[in-house]
Design a protein around this motif. Structure first.
Motif, mmCIF file in Angstrom:
data_model
loop_
_atom_site.group_PDB
_atom_site.id
_atom_site.type_symbol
_atom_site.label_atom_id
_atom_site.label_comp_id
_atom_site.label_asym_id
_atom_site.label_seq_id
_atom_site.Cartn_x
_atom_site.Cartn_y
_atom_site.Cartn_z
ATOM 1 N N THR A 108 0.857 -1.191 0.000
ATOM 2 C CA THR A 108 0.000 0.000 0.000
ATOM 3 C C THR A 108 0.887 1.234 0.000
ATOM 4 N N LEU A 109 0.748 2.057 -1.042
ATOM 5 C CA LEU A 109 1.555 3.257 -1.193
ATOM 6 C C LEU A 109 0.692 4.496 -0.931
ATOM 7 N N SER A 110 1.344 5.640 -0.784
ATOM 8 C CA SER A 110 0.634 6.885 -0.486
ATOM 9 C C SER A 110 0.809 7.904 -1.605
ATOM 10 N N THR A 111 -0.296 8.530 -1.980
ATOM 11 C CA THR A 111 -0.254 9.621 -2.939
ATOM 12 C C THR A 111 -0.914 10.848 -2.305
ATOM 13 N N VAL A 147 -0.514 -11.481 -4.985
ATOM 14 C CA VAL A 147 -0.072 -10.311 -4.219
ATOM 15 C C VAL A 147 -0.829 -9.096 -4.750
ATOM 16 N N ARG A 148 -1.273 -8.243 -3.846
ATOM 17 C CA ARG A 148 -2.069 -7.077 -4.207
ATOM 18 C C ARG A 148 -1.250 -5.793 -4.015
ATOM 19 N N ILE A 149 -1.655 -4.740 -4.735
ATOM 20 C CA ILE A 149 -1.021 -3.436 -4.562
ATOM 21 C C ILE A 149 -2.073 -2.354 -4.776
ATOM 22 N N ASN A 150 -2.120 -1.386 -3.865
ATOM 23 C CA ASN A 150 -3.049 -0.269 -3.929
ATOM 24 C C ASN A 150 -2.338 1.004 -3.478
ATOM 25 N N SER A 151 -2.996 2.136 -3.712
ATOM 26 C CA SER A 151 -2.529 3.401 -3.149
ATOM 27 C C SER A 151 -3.663 4.069 -2.397
ATOM 28 N N VAL A 152 -3.285 4.915 -1.455
ATOM 29 C CA VAL A 152 -4.259 5.715 -0.712
ATOM 30 C C VAL A 152 -3.996 7.177 -1.031
ATOM 31 N N SER A 153 -5.052 7.901 -1.387
ATOM 32 C CA SER A 153 -4.926 9.279 -1.850
ATOM 33 C C SER A 153 -5.831 10.192 -1.014
ATOM 34 N N PRO A 154 -5.316 10.669 0.113
ATOM 35 C CA PRO A 154 -6.142 11.530 0.960
ATOM 36 C C PRO A 154 -6.033 13.004 0.575
ATOM 37 N N THR A 155 -7.057 13.757 0.939
ATOM 38 C CA THR A 155 -6.969 15.201 0.886
ATOM 39 C C THR A 155 -6.085 15.670 2.039
ATOM 40 N N VAL A 156 -5.995 16.969 2.256
ATOM 41 C CA VAL A 156 -5.178 17.488 3.346
ATOM 42 C C VAL A 156 -5.710 16.950 4.680
ATOM 43 N N ILE A 157 -4.790 16.633 5.579
ATOM 44 C CA ILE A 157 -5.139 16.015 6.863
ATOM 45 C C ILE A 157 -5.371 17.104 7.919
ATOM 46 N N THR A 158 -6.423 16.928 8.705
ATOM 47 C CA THR A 158 -6.790 17.924 9.720
ATOM 48 C C THR A 158 -5.618 18.280 10.614
ATOM 49 N N GLU A 159 -4.897 17.265 11.074
ATOM 50 C CA GLU A 159 -3.801 17.486 12.007
ATOM 51 C C GLU A 159 -2.624 18.228 11.377
ATOM 52 N N ASP A 177 -7.280 9.621 11.422
ATOM 53 C CA ASP A 177 -7.918 8.336 11.741
ATOM 54 C C ASP A 177 -8.830 7.861 10.614
ATOM 55 N N LEU A 178 -9.474 8.815 9.929
ATOM 56 C CA LEU A 178 -10.319 8.441 8.791
ATOM 57 C C LEU A 178 -9.463 7.955 7.633
ATOM 58 N N ALA A 179 -8.379 8.649 7.361
ATOM 59 C CA ALA A 179 -7.470 8.205 6.302
ATOM 60 C C ALA A 179 -6.924 6.818 6.605
ATOM 61 N N ALA A 180 -6.664 6.545 7.870
ATOM 62 C CA ALA A 180 -6.103 5.245 8.265
ATOM 63 C C ALA A 180 -7.016 4.091 7.888
ATOM 64 N N LEU A 181 -8.320 4.331 7.837
ATOM 65 C CA LEU A 181 -9.251 3.265 7.467
ATOM 66 C C LEU A 181 -9.026 2.801 6.035
ATOM 67 N N ALA A 182 -8.626 3.722 5.159
ATOM 68 C CA ALA A 182 -8.352 3.332 3.775
ATOM 69 C C ALA A 182 -7.140 2.402 3.694
ATOM 70 N N TYR A 183 -6.145 2.655 4.533
ATOM 71 C CA TYR A 183 -4.981 1.767 4.581
ATOM 72 C C TYR A 183 -5.387 0.395 5.105
ATOM 73 N N GLN A 194 -6.154 -0.526 -6.962
ATOM 74 C CA GLN A 194 -7.070 0.558 -6.617
ATOM 75 C C GLN A 194 -6.344 1.766 -6.042
ATOM 76 N N THR A 195 -6.917 2.933 -6.225
ATOM 77 C CA THR A 195 -6.522 4.128 -5.492
ATOM 78 C C THR A 195 -7.690 4.515 -4.609
ATOM 79 N N TYR A 196 -7.495 4.415 -3.306
ATOM 80 C CA TYR A 196 -8.556 4.730 -2.354
ATOM 81 C C TYR A 196 -8.509 6.226 -2.062
#
Length: 199
Positions: A108-111, A147-159, A177-183, A194-196
């Motif tokens: 799982t990668l981050s964008t 083997v699976r591979i996905n990315s997570v693409s969040p907007t700006v994080i509150t913190e 914490d909401l972004a963490a659910l996608a991971y 997928q890109t979550y």
């Protein structure tokens, strides 16, 4: 599962650790903190860290740097910051990790939002995010052993709004914490390529 979490000391990394560590063995990794020392711009640190762990079931990356700057003032070297770090750093986690990931494991990668909804100063981030999302989509077709591979693409994080808020006027932030659910969905689910999007 045995999960390697690269970037565990960051804002999203801490939230992902909190989410996954209650159910799995999470091995933290970072450039200067964590169970493992990994500098994603240095392939040898990745190789050494993975060799010390041996086989693992999932790798999650919540790290990566890019240069933010005025487009008319940006030069090749400033674009290369993001290419060497956020893009190829995460790609190399996968390329090297292929030798250690267990069958039916996952990467799982981050964008981030900027390739979908760009901001001033963010052309490098937009370019790199789009490249990673495309890499994930294409690499998923050729991954062996389910083997699976996905990315997570969040907007700006509150913190992170204290630091990044001025650049993201009009954007609705999301909590880490909401972004963490996608991971969690990527690691513990069944989808691949997928890109979550989290926004």
């Amino acid at each position: 599962m045995k999960i390697i979490l690269v970037g565990a000391s960051g804002t999203i990394g801490k939230a992902v650790h909190k989410e996954l560590s209650v159910r799995h063995e999470v091995i933290t990794a970072g450039r200067s903190t964590g169970d493992l020392r990994i500098d994603i711009t240095d392939k040898e640190t990745i190789k050494t860290a993975f060799a010390s762990v041996g086989n693992f079931d999932a790798l999650v990356s919540t790290t990566g740097s890019v240069h933010f700057g005025e487009f008319m003032e940006m030069n090749e070297e400033e674009y290369m910051v993001g290419i060497r770090n956020k893009l190829m750093g995460q790609v190399n986690l996968v390329l090297i990790g292929r030798d250690y990931i267990t069958p039916e494991g996952s990467f799982t990668l981050s964008t981030g939002i900027l390739n979908r909804d760009p901001i001033r100063l963010g052309s490098s981030a937009a370019m790199v995010n789009g490249a990673i999302d495309s890499f994930v989509k294409a690499a998923a077709m050729e991954m062996p052993n389910r083997v699976r591979i996905n990315s997570v693409s969040p907007t700006v994080i509150t913190e992170a709004m204290d630091s990044y808020g001025p650049y993201f006027r009009g954007y609705a932030p999301v909590d880490a914490d909401l972004a963490a659910l996608a991971y969690s969905k990527s690691v513990e689910g069944m989808q691949t390529g997928q890109t979550y999007i989290v926004d």
